[in-house]
Scaffold this active site. Sequence first.
Site, PDB file in Angstrom:
ATOM      1  N   ASP A 199      47.105  80.963  15.429  1.00 43.33           N
ATOM      2  CA  ASP A 199      46.830  82.285  14.743  1.00 43.33           C
ATOM      3  C   ASP A 199      45.560  81.973  13.805  1.00 43.33           C
ATOM      4  OD1 ASP A 199      47.661  80.556  12.688  1.00 43.33           O
ATOM      5  OD2 ASP A 199      49.859  81.403  12.693  1.00 43.33           O
ATOM      6  N   LYS A 215      48.237  86.096  16.289  1.00 43.17           N
ATOM      7  CA  LYS A 215      49.704  86.016  16.279  1.00 43.17           C
ATOM      8  C   LYS A 215      50.361  87.120  15.563  1.00 43.17           C
ATOM      9  CE  LYS A 215      52.175  83.030  13.789  1.00 43.17           C
ATOM     10  NZ  LYS A 215      52.527  81.892  13.312  1.00 43.17           N
TER      11      LYS A 215
HETATM   12  C1  R5P Z   1      52.614  79.849   9.879  1.00 44.02           C
HETATM   13  O1  R5P Z   1      51.758  80.352   8.903  1.00 44.02           O
HETATM   14  C2  R5P Z   1      52.235  78.451  10.030  1.00 44.02           C
HETATM   15  O2  R5P Z   1      51.084  78.139  10.363  1.00 44.02           O
HETATM   16  C3  R5P Z   1      53.066  78.101  11.345  1.00 44.02           C
HETATM   17  O3  R5P Z   1      52.275  78.919  12.617  1.00 44.02           O
HETATM   18  C4  R5P Z   1      54.370  78.349  11.207  1.00 44.02           C
HETATM   19  O4  R5P Z   1      54.942  78.187   9.836  1.00 44.02           O
HETATM   20  C5  R5P Z   1      55.359  78.127  12.395  1.00 44.02           C
HETATM   21  O5  R5P Z   1      56.710  78.264  12.400  1.00 44.02           O
HETATM   22  P1  R5P Z   1      57.453  78.417  13.503  1.00 44.02           P
HETATM   23  O6  R5P Z   1      57.279  77.106  14.129  1.00 44.02           O
HETATM   24  O7  R5P Z   1      58.730  78.627  13.179  1.00 44.02           O
HETATM   25  O8  R5P Z   1      56.891  79.414  14.290  1.00 44.02           O
END
Ligand code: R5P
Length: 285
Positions: free
Chosen positions: A165, A188
């Site tokens: 993302d 994302k």
């Molecule tokens: C979001 O901003 C972070 O960079 C991570 O992509 C996110 O915290 C990942 O969370 P999860 O593993 O629950 O998708």
Amino acid sequence: MKVVGGSASISLARAIARELGAGYVDVSFERHPGGFPDGERYVRLLAPLAGEPVVLVQTTWPDPNVLEYFLLADAIRDSGARRLTAVLPYFGYGRQDRQFLDGEAVSAKVLAKHIALDADEILTMAIHNPDIFRTFPVRAKEVSGMPALARYLKGTDVDLILAPDDGALRHVKEVAALADLPFDHFDKERLDSYTVKVKPKALDVRGKSVAIVDDVISTGGTIATASRELKAQGARRVTALCVHGLFVGKAAENLRACDEVVATDTVLSAHSKVTVAPEFAAALR
Ligand code: R5P
């Protein structure tokens, strides 16, 4: 300089002390026999610290480790340390960096306010939003964990690095430059705390070994969604790399979408395959 490790970060603290050639101070985390059998955290420093600059290394997640941080910091100050640097490898509560709803606590600010009661400065790594440092009452610095991930990548067959993302793009650009590899990114869309969607985007990944790099893997939803999309587009192998591997909720199931998962030792797990000790030691020097 002396280094103290909280129970969440003992091996990292020892490694930082070794890198710095500094003394490591052991801590007893067990109450003396006959102590209170209440399950509360307990710490006792096992060496004098009067007049010393001290580095306290402790990840502030999950909650009992926050409390233990406060006990250690207070004991270090009471023992007459001259200066206290808080090394918080993973800054728990960093993602609540603003009020999303009226009346909410800005948890990152709250934590920093209380850490600053004893600490003269804070070093942390891959914090969700470094802008939060402006609300901290003491100097705070973000140390990059990307050189550690780049060291790992240099021994692999990875052809391309992918940011899952926009938020991860700053990290991916850095790791790609260090590992001398090309990079690309997905966009994302987060539907809720557990569900994410990757916006359609064709990448040139057919037959390639791709590394997805993110700051945090929490539930693994982001990584799993990106990995499935890469495999659907023909990627041969997908490695997920992160600085902080929290691996909560359905992480074990989600991570099956990847061929390999690599995290650092900011949060210890079976996936902690690379240390960030050299990065923190360099910042402390
Ligand atoms: C979001 O901003 C972070 O960079 C991570 O992509 C996110 O915290 C990942 O969370 P999860 O593993 O629950 O998708």
